[in-house]
Scaffold this motif. Structure first.
Motif, PDB file in Angstrom:
ATOM      1  N   PRO A 123       0.790  -1.230   0.000  1.00 41.91           N
ATOM      2  CA  PRO A 123       0.000   0.000   0.000  1.00 41.91           C
ATOM      3  C   PRO A 123       0.827   1.287   0.000  1.00 41.91           C
ATOM      4  CG  PRO A 123       0.025  -0.965   2.185  1.00 41.91           C
ATOM      5  CD  PRO A 123       0.726  -1.930   1.276  1.00 41.91           C
ATOM      6  N   ASP A 124       0.198   2.332  -0.542  1.00 42.80           N
ATOM      7  CA  ASP A 124       0.760   3.672  -0.462  1.00 42.80           C
ATOM      8  C   ASP A 124       0.552   4.227   0.939  1.00 42.80           C
ATOM      9  OD1 ASP A 124       1.219   3.353  -3.150  1.00 42.80           O
ATOM     10  OD2 ASP A 124      -0.332   4.755  -3.800  1.00 42.80           O
ATOM     11  N   LEU A 125      -0.534   3.806   1.576  1.00 44.63           N
ATOM     12  CA  LEU A 125      -0.858   4.217   2.942  1.00 44.63           C
ATOM     13  C   LEU A 125      -1.476   3.018   3.642  1.00 44.63           C
ATOM     14  CD1 LEU A 125      -1.336   6.500   5.134  1.00 44.63           C
ATOM     15  CD2 LEU A 125      -3.637   6.648   4.175  1.00 44.63           C
ATOM     16  N   LEU A 126      -1.052   2.791   4.874  1.00 47.80           N
ATOM     17  CA  LEU A 126      -1.615   1.717   5.671  1.00 47.80           C
ATOM     18  C   LEU A 126      -1.708   2.186   7.113  1.00 47.80           C
ATOM     19  CD1 LEU A 126      -2.546  -1.200   6.102  1.00 47.80           C
ATOM     20  CD2 LEU A 126      -0.136  -1.850   6.300  1.00 47.80           C
ATOM     21  N   GLU A 127      -2.921   2.180   7.627  1.00 54.28           N
ATOM     22  CA  GLU A 127      -3.164   2.525   9.024  1.00 54.28           C
ATOM     23  C   GLU A 127      -3.908   1.374   9.674  1.00 54.28           C
ATOM     24  OE1 GLU A 127      -5.404   6.152   8.871  1.00 54.28           O
ATOM     25  OE2 GLU A 127      -3.670   7.353   8.288  1.00 54.28           O
ATOM     26  N   VAL A 128      -3.434   0.961  10.842  1.00 54.00           N
ATOM     27  CA  VAL A 128      -4.093  -0.098  11.601  1.00 54.00           C
ATOM     28  C   VAL A 128      -4.276   0.420  13.015  1.00 54.00           C
ATOM     29  CG1 VAL A 128      -3.987  -2.472  12.418  1.00 54.00           C
ATOM     30  CG2 VAL A 128      -2.949  -1.874  10.212  1.00 54.00           C
ATOM     31  N   GLU A 129      -5.509   0.450  13.469  1.00 54.70           N
ATOM     32  CA  GLU A 129      -5.832   0.962  14.797  1.00 54.70           C
ATOM     33  C   GLU A 129      -6.512  -0.132  15.612  1.00 54.70           C
ATOM     34  OE1 GLU A 129      -8.649   4.364  16.900  1.00 54.70           O
ATOM     35  OE2 GLU A 129      -8.959   3.861  14.801  1.00 54.70           O
ATOM     36  N   ASP A 130      -5.984  -0.374  16.798  1.00 54.77           N
ATOM     37  CA  ASP A 130      -6.615  -1.310  17.728  1.00 54.77           C
ATOM     38  C   ASP A 130      -7.670  -0.533  18.505  1.00 54.77           C
ATOM     39  OD1 ASP A 130      -7.373  -3.079  19.715  1.00 54.77           O
ATOM     40  OD2 ASP A 130      -5.327  -3.705  20.182  1.00 54.77           O
ATOM     41  N   ASP A 131      -8.910  -0.865  18.267  1.00 55.02           N
ATOM     42  CA  ASP A 131     -10.041  -0.169  18.876  1.00 55.02           C
ATOM     43  C   ASP A 131     -10.695  -1.031  19.963  1.00 55.02           C
ATOM     44  OD1 ASP A 131     -11.653   2.109  18.997  1.00 55.02           O
ATOM     45  OD2 ASP A 131     -13.130   1.274  17.612  1.00 55.02           O
ATOM     46  N   SER A 132      -9.990  -2.065  20.396  1.00 57.30           N
ATOM     47  CA  SER A 132     -10.554  -3.038  21.331  1.00 57.30           C
ATOM     48  C   SER A 132     -10.985  -2.412  22.653  1.00 57.30           C
ATOM     49  CB  SER A 132      -9.542  -4.156  21.603  1.00 57.30           C
ATOM     50  OG  SER A 132      -9.208  -4.806  20.404  1.00 57.30           O
ATOM     51  N   HIS A 133     -10.258  -1.412  23.110  1.00 60.74           N
ATOM     52  CA  HIS A 133     -10.577  -0.791  24.401  1.00 60.74           C
ATOM     53  C   HIS A 133     -11.981  -0.189  24.432  1.00 60.74           C
ATOM     54  CE1 HIS A 133      -9.171   2.581  21.955  1.00 60.74           C
ATOM     55  NE2 HIS A 133      -9.846   3.368  22.765  1.00 60.74           N
ATOM     56  N   ARG A 134     -12.504   0.186  23.286  1.00 66.65           N
ATOM     57  CA  ARG A 134     -13.848   0.774  23.223  1.00 66.65           C
ATOM     58  C   ARG A 134     -14.946  -0.283  23.280  1.00 66.65           C
ATOM     59  NH1 ARG A 134     -14.668   4.212  18.414  1.00 66.65           N
ATOM     60  NH2 ARG A 134     -16.481   4.861  19.581  1.00 66.65           N
ATOM     61  N   SER A 177      -4.226   1.386  -1.942  1.00 56.02           N
ATOM     62  CA  SER A 177      -3.392   0.554  -2.806  1.00 56.02           C
ATOM     63  C   SER A 177      -3.937   0.514  -4.226  1.00 56.02           C
ATOM     64  CB  SER A 177      -3.332  -0.872  -2.250  1.00 56.02           C
ATOM     65  OG  SER A 177      -2.649  -1.725  -3.141  1.00 56.02           O
ATOM     66  N   ALA A 178      -3.022   0.492  -5.180  1.00 56.14           N
ATOM     67  CA  ALA A 178      -3.404   0.329  -6.579  1.00 56.14           C
ATOM     68  C   ALA A 178      -4.027  -1.046  -6.821  1.00 56.14           C
ATOM     69  CB  ALA A 178      -2.182   0.519  -7.478  1.00 56.14           C
ATOM     70  N   ALA A 179      -3.795  -1.975  -5.921  1.00 55.33           N
ATOM     71  CA  ALA A 179      -4.358  -3.325  -6.056  1.00 55.33           C
ATOM     72  C   ALA A 179      -5.885  -3.318  -6.037  1.00 55.33           C
ATOM     73  CB  ALA A 179      -3.831  -4.227  -4.940  1.00 55.33           C
ATOM     74  N   PHE A 180      -6.491  -2.241  -5.549  1.00 53.93           N
ATOM     75  CA  PHE A 180      -7.943  -2.169  -5.475  1.00 53.93           C
ATOM     76  C   PHE A 180      -8.581  -1.602  -6.744  1.00 53.93           C
ATOM     77  CE2 PHE A 180      -6.960  -1.698  -0.790  1.00 53.93           C
ATOM     78  CZ  PHE A 180      -7.229  -3.028  -0.501  1.00 53.93           C
ATOM     79  N   ALA A 181      -7.773  -1.161  -7.682  1.00 51.27           N
ATOM     80  CA  ALA A 181      -8.301  -0.583  -8.927  1.00 51.27           C
ATOM     81  C   ALA A 181      -9.170  -1.609  -9.653  1.00 51.27           C
ATOM     82  CB  ALA A 181      -7.158  -0.129  -9.822  1.00 51.27           C
ATOM     83  N   GLY A 182     -10.333  -1.166 -10.071  1.00 47.60           N
ATOM     84  CA  GLY A 182     -11.242  -2.025 -10.815  1.00 47.60           C
ATOM     85  C   GLY A 182     -12.043  -2.983  -9.960  1.00 47.60           C
ATOM     86  N   LYS A 183     -11.884  -2.923  -8.651  1.00 48.61           N
ATOM     87  CA  LYS A 183     -12.619  -3.801  -7.744  1.00 48.61           C
ATOM     88  C   LYS A 183     -13.662  -2.990  -6.979  1.00 48.61           C
ATOM     89  CE  LYS A 183      -9.037  -7.178  -7.082  1.00 48.61           C
ATOM     90  NZ  LYS A 183      -7.755  -7.374  -6.527  1.00 48.61           N
ATOM     91  N   GLY A 184     -14.824  -3.579  -6.808  1.00 45.92           N
ATOM     92  CA  GLY A 184     -15.875  -2.947  -6.023  1.00 45.92           C
ATOM     93  C   GLY A 184     -15.609  -3.122  -4.537  1.00 45.92           C
ATOM     94  N   ALA A 237      -6.044   7.138  -6.314  1.00 47.33           N
ATOM     95  CA  ALA A 237      -6.854   8.223  -6.893  1.00 47.33           C
ATOM     96  C   ALA A 237      -8.024   8.572  -5.990  1.00 47.33           C
ATOM     97  CB  ALA A 237      -7.343   7.843  -8.286  1.00 47.33           C
ATOM     98  N   GLU A 238      -8.667   7.553  -5.418  1.00 37.56           N
ATOM     99  CA  GLU A 238      -9.788   7.804  -4.521  1.00 37.56           C
ATOM    100  C   GLU A 238      -9.312   8.506  -3.252  1.00 37.56           C
ATOM    101  OE1 GLU A 238     -12.497   3.944  -5.777  1.00 37.56           O
ATOM    102  OE2 GLU A 238     -11.062   3.778  -4.140  1.00 37.56           O
ATOM    103  N   ALA A 239      -8.176   8.097  -2.741  1.00 30.12           N
ATOM    104  CA  ALA A 239      -7.643   8.712  -1.522  1.00 30.12           C
ATOM    105  C   ALA A 239      -7.263  10.166  -1.760  1.00 30.12           C
ATOM    106  CB  ALA A 239      -6.434   7.925  -1.029  1.00 30.12           C
ATOM    107  N   ALA A 240      -6.740  10.464  -2.944  1.00 27.29           N
ATOM    108  CA  ALA A 240      -6.347  11.834  -3.264  1.00 27.29           C
ATOM    109  C   ALA A 240      -7.554  12.754  -3.386  1.00 27.29           C
ATOM    110  CB  ALA A 240      -5.552  11.868  -4.575  1.00 27.29           C
ATOM    111  N   GLY A 241      -8.689  12.192  -3.797  1.00 28.98           N
ATOM    112  CA  GLY A 241      -9.893  12.982  -3.971  1.00 28.98           C
ATOM    113  C   GLY A 241     -10.718  13.108  -2.712  1.00 28.98           C
TER     114      GLY A 241
END
Length: 91
Positions: free
Chosen positions: A17-28, A48-55, A86-90
């Protein structure tokens, strides 16, 4: 390696990925039925560009496949934001 690092490693390997964020939200979710068995709640953002063309459904399935067995052993809930660059940039 903790669960956040395991998730991060799996998603990095699968999507480069160009950007990857992982947050542990278990405490909530303390006291929640899914939290009683020790599995956690996580939020991930993957750009990620890997998602291009995928719903959205195909993207989510790809993320679930990438974390694989962790869905049975470590993850109770996974909130997914999967975007192309492209979606992230927009947004």
């Amino acid at each position: 390696m903790n669960r956040v690092e395991q998730i991060r490693t799996a998603l990095q390997a699968a999507f480069h990925p160009d950007l990857l964020e992982v947050e542990d939200d278990s405490h909530r979710h303390a006291g929640h039925a899914g939290a009683r068995d020790g599995r956690g709640h996580f939020n991930v953002t993957v750009v990620s560009a890997a998602f291009a063309g995928k719903g959205p459904l195909a993207r989510h399935r790809a993320v679930y496949a990438a974390v694989g067995e962790m869905m049975q052993t470590d993850i109770h809930a996974l909130s997914i934001k999967a975007l192309t660059p492209a979606e992230a940039a927009g947004s």
